[in-house]
Design a protein around this motif. Structure first.
Motif, PDB file in Angstrom:
ATOM      1  N   VAL A  54     -56.686 -42.940 -17.450  1.00 45.93           N
ATOM      2  CA  VAL A  54     -55.893 -43.529 -16.374  1.00 45.93           C
ATOM      3  C   VAL A  54     -56.739 -43.672 -15.110  1.00 45.93           C
ATOM      4  N   SER A  55     -56.316 -44.575 -14.262  1.00 42.83           N
ATOM      5  CA  SER A  55     -57.006 -44.802 -12.992  1.00 42.83           C
ATOM      6  C   SER A  55     -55.997 -45.359 -11.995  1.00 42.83           C
ATOM      7  N   GLU A  56     -56.434 -45.535 -10.765  1.00 44.29           N
ATOM      8  CA  GLU A  56     -55.556 -46.133  -9.755  1.00 44.29           C
ATOM      9  C   GLU A  56     -55.075 -47.508 -10.200  1.00 44.29           C
ATOM     10  N   ASP A  57     -55.897 -48.198 -10.976  1.00 45.66           N
ATOM     11  CA  ASP A  57     -55.540 -49.539 -11.435  1.00 45.66           C
ATOM     12  C   ASP A  57     -54.454 -49.545 -12.515  1.00 45.66           C
ATOM     13  N   THR A  58     -54.214 -48.403 -13.150  1.00 46.59           N
ATOM     14  CA  THR A  58     -53.245 -48.376 -14.252  1.00 46.59           C
ATOM     15  C   THR A  58     -51.967 -47.604 -13.918  1.00 46.59           C
ATOM     16  N   VAL A  59     -51.834 -47.140 -12.693  1.00 46.93           N
ATOM     17  CA  VAL A  59     -50.650 -46.349 -12.319  1.00 46.93           C
ATOM     18  C   VAL A  59     -49.355 -47.104 -12.581  1.00 46.93           C
ATOM     19  N   GLU A  60     -49.305 -48.370 -12.271  1.00 45.47           N
ATOM     20  CA  GLU A  60     -48.058 -49.134 -12.428  1.00 45.47           C
ATOM     21  C   GLU A  60     -47.669 -49.313 -13.897  1.00 45.47           C
ATOM     22  N   GLU A  61     -48.623 -49.210 -14.811  1.00 45.84           N
ATOM     23  CA  GLU A  61     -48.304 -49.268 -16.240  1.00 45.84           C
ATOM     24  C   GLU A  61     -47.918 -47.885 -16.773  1.00 45.84           C
ATOM     25  N   TRP A  62     -48.544 -46.862 -16.212  1.00 41.60           N
ATOM     26  CA  TRP A  62     -48.295 -45.474 -16.595  1.00 41.60           C
ATOM     27  C   TRP A  62     -46.931 -44.999 -16.094  1.00 41.60           C
ATOM     28  N   LEU A  63     -46.550 -45.441 -14.911  1.00 38.27           N
ATOM     29  CA  LEU A  63     -45.336 -44.992 -14.231  1.00 38.27           C
ATOM     30  C   LEU A  63     -44.065 -45.134 -15.079  1.00 38.27           C
ATOM     31  N   PRO A  64     -43.746 -46.296 -15.650  1.00 37.84           N
ATOM     32  CA  PRO A  64     -42.497 -46.387 -16.416  1.00 37.84           C
ATOM     33  C   PRO A  64     -42.502 -45.517 -17.673  1.00 37.84           C
ATOM     34  N   LEU A  65     -43.667 -45.307 -18.253  1.00 37.06           N
ATOM     35  CA  LEU A  65     -43.757 -44.436 -19.425  1.00 37.06           C
ATOM     36  C   LEU A  65     -43.475 -42.988 -19.020  1.00 37.06           C
ATOM     37  N   ALA A  66     -44.054 -42.564 -17.890  1.00 31.42           N
ATOM     38  CA  ALA A  66     -43.834 -41.202 -17.404  1.00 31.42           C
ATOM     39  C   ALA A  66     -42.360 -40.997 -17.033  1.00 31.42           C
TER      40      ALA A  66
ATOM     41  N   ALA B 289     -39.882 -42.477 -18.398  1.00 26.54           N
ATOM     42  CA  ALA B 289     -39.121 -42.404 -19.652  1.00 26.54           C
ATOM     43  C   ALA B 289     -39.150 -40.979 -20.208  1.00 26.54           C
ATOM     44  N   LEU B 290     -40.273 -40.286 -20.031  1.00 22.83           N
ATOM     45  CA  LEU B 290     -40.378 -38.900 -20.500  1.00 22.83           C
ATOM     46  C   LEU B 290     -39.673 -37.934 -19.558  1.00 22.83           C
ATOM     47  N   TRP B 291     -39.778 -38.171 -18.258  1.00 23.26           N
ATOM     48  CA  TRP B 291     -39.194 -37.296 -17.246  1.00 23.26           C
ATOM     49  C   TRP B 291     -38.208 -38.083 -16.378  1.00 23.26           C
ATOM     50  N   PRO B 292     -37.055 -38.452 -16.914  1.00 25.10           N
ATOM     51  CA  PRO B 292     -36.122 -39.323 -16.188  1.00 25.10           C
ATOM     52  C   PRO B 292     -35.468 -38.682 -14.968  1.00 25.10           C
ATOM     53  N   ASP B 293     -35.566 -37.374 -14.814  1.00 18.42           N
ATOM     54  CA  ASP B 293     -34.956 -36.725 -13.653  1.00 18.42           C
ATOM     55  C   ASP B 293     -35.779 -36.886 -12.384  1.00 18.42           C
ATOM     56  N   ASP B 294     -37.037 -37.302 -12.518  1.00 17.26           N
ATOM     57  CA  ASP B 294     -37.885 -37.531 -11.345  1.00 17.26           C
ATOM     58  C   ASP B 294     -37.599 -38.911 -10.760  1.00 17.26           C
ATOM     59  N   SER B 295     -37.704 -39.015  -9.454  1.00 15.27           N
ATOM     60  CA  SER B 295     -37.570 -40.331  -8.822  1.00 15.27           C
ATOM     61  C   SER B 295     -38.884 -41.085  -9.001  1.00 15.27           C
ATOM     62  N   THR B 296     -38.824 -42.380  -8.782  1.00 22.63           N
ATOM     63  CA  THR B 296     -40.024 -43.199  -8.880  1.00 22.63           C
ATOM     64  C   THR B 296     -41.081 -42.725  -7.890  1.00 22.63           C
ATOM     65  N   ASP B 297     -40.675 -42.424  -6.668  1.00 19.23           N
ATOM     66  CA  ASP B 297     -41.634 -41.964  -5.657  1.00 19.23           C
ATOM     67  C   ASP B 297     -42.247 -40.619  -6.029  1.00 19.23           C
ATOM     68  N   GLU B 298     -41.419 -39.697  -6.522  1.00 17.91           N
ATOM     69  CA  GLU B 298     -41.938 -38.388  -6.947  1.00 17.91           C
ATOM     70  C   GLU B 298     -42.952 -38.552  -8.075  1.00 17.91           C
ATOM     71  N   MET B 299     -42.616 -39.386  -9.042  1.00 16.48           N
ATOM     72  CA  MET B 299     -43.510 -39.576 -10.183  1.00 16.48           C
ATOM     73  C   MET B 299     -44.797 -40.259  -9.752  1.00 16.48           C
ATOM     74  N   ARG B 300     -44.698 -41.251  -8.893  1.00 18.95           N
ATOM     75  CA  ARG B 300     -45.910 -41.924  -8.413  1.00 18.95           C
ATOM     76  C   ARG B 300     -46.826 -40.913  -7.710  1.00 18.95           C
ATOM     77  N   GLU B 301     -46.241 -40.024  -6.924  1.00 20.70           N
ATOM     78  CA  GLU B 301     -47.015 -38.984  -6.240  1.00 20.70           C
ATOM     79  C   GLU B 301     -47.685 -38.050  -7.252  1.00 20.70           C
ATOM     80  N   THR B 302     -46.960 -37.680  -8.301  1.00 23.06           N
ATOM     81  CA  THR B 302     -47.521 -36.822  -9.351  1.00 23.06           C
ATOM     82  C   THR B 302     -48.695 -37.508 -10.048  1.00 23.06           C
TER      83      THR B 302
END
Length: 147
Positions: free
Chosen positions: A6-18, A20-33
Motif C-alpha cells: 500500500v501507499s498514499e496513492d492506493t489509500v482510496e482503493e484500500w479504504l472501502p475494503l477496510a 467492509a472489514l471494520w464497518p463500525d469505524d467512520s470513513t475519517d477514522e479509517m482514513r487516519e488509521t
C-alpha cells in the motif's frame, strides 16, 4: 492476481475494503488509521488486485514486541486484518496475501506470523486453519464499569 504494498496513492482503493472489514469505524477514522500505517516503520499493508486490476483484498501487518500468545521470540509479525471481497473468495487471494505477509515478516527478522479471530468467527477460523496457522489460545475479555 497481483499483490502490491500500500501507499498514499492506493489509500482510496484500500479504504472501502477496510471499511467492509471494520464497518463500525467512520470513513475519517479509517482514513487516519490507514495513513498512520503508511507512515509507520513497524506496520504495512498489501493490496490484492484481480486480473482486471481492481483492488479486491488486503492484509494489514504490524511488528509486535509485546506478549503474543504462542510466540517464541519478538518481534512477531502480526496480521492486524485480512479481507477479501466476498465475490472474490475461494480463489487463493487470501492465501496469496498470507504468503506475501510471510515474505515481509522474514525481511523484518521475524520467524513467526501471528493472527487472531473473534470467537464465533467460523469463516475466519477455518481460513486460518487452511493457510497453516495453529490455534494456541482462547480468551474471553471482561470489563466492569466502576463509575
Amino acid at each position: 492476481m497481483r499483490i502490491e504494498e500500500v501507499s498514499e496513492d492506493t489509500v482510496e482503493e484500500w479504504l472501502p475494503l477496510a471499511l467492509a472489514l471494520w464497518p463500525d469505524d467512520s470513513t475519517d477514522e479509517m482514513r487516519e488509521t490507514l495513513d498512520s500505517i503508511i507512515q509507520s516503520s513497524g506496520q504495512t499493508g498489501f493490496l490484492a488486485r484481480n486480473e482486471g486490476g481492481l483492488a479486491v483484498g488486503f492484509i494489514n501487518l504490524s511488528l509486535r514486541s509485546d506478549y503474543v500468545p504462542g510466540a517464541d521470540r519478538t518481534p512477531v509479525a502480526y496480521v492486524e486484518g485480512i479481507y477479501v471481497a466476498p465475490d472474490q473468495q475461494q480463489q487463493g487471494i487470501g492465501r496469496a496475501l498470507i504468503e506475501r505477509a510471510e515474505q515481509w515478516a522474514t525481511t523484518q527478522g521475524c520467524s513467526e506470523l501471528a493472527s487472531d479471530v473473534m470467537l464465533g468467527n467460523a469463516l475466519g477460523e477455518n481460513f486460518h486453519n487452511k493457510v497453516g496457522f495453529e490455534e494456541v489460545e482462547r480468551v474471553i475479555f471482561f470489563i466492569k464499569k466502576i463509575q
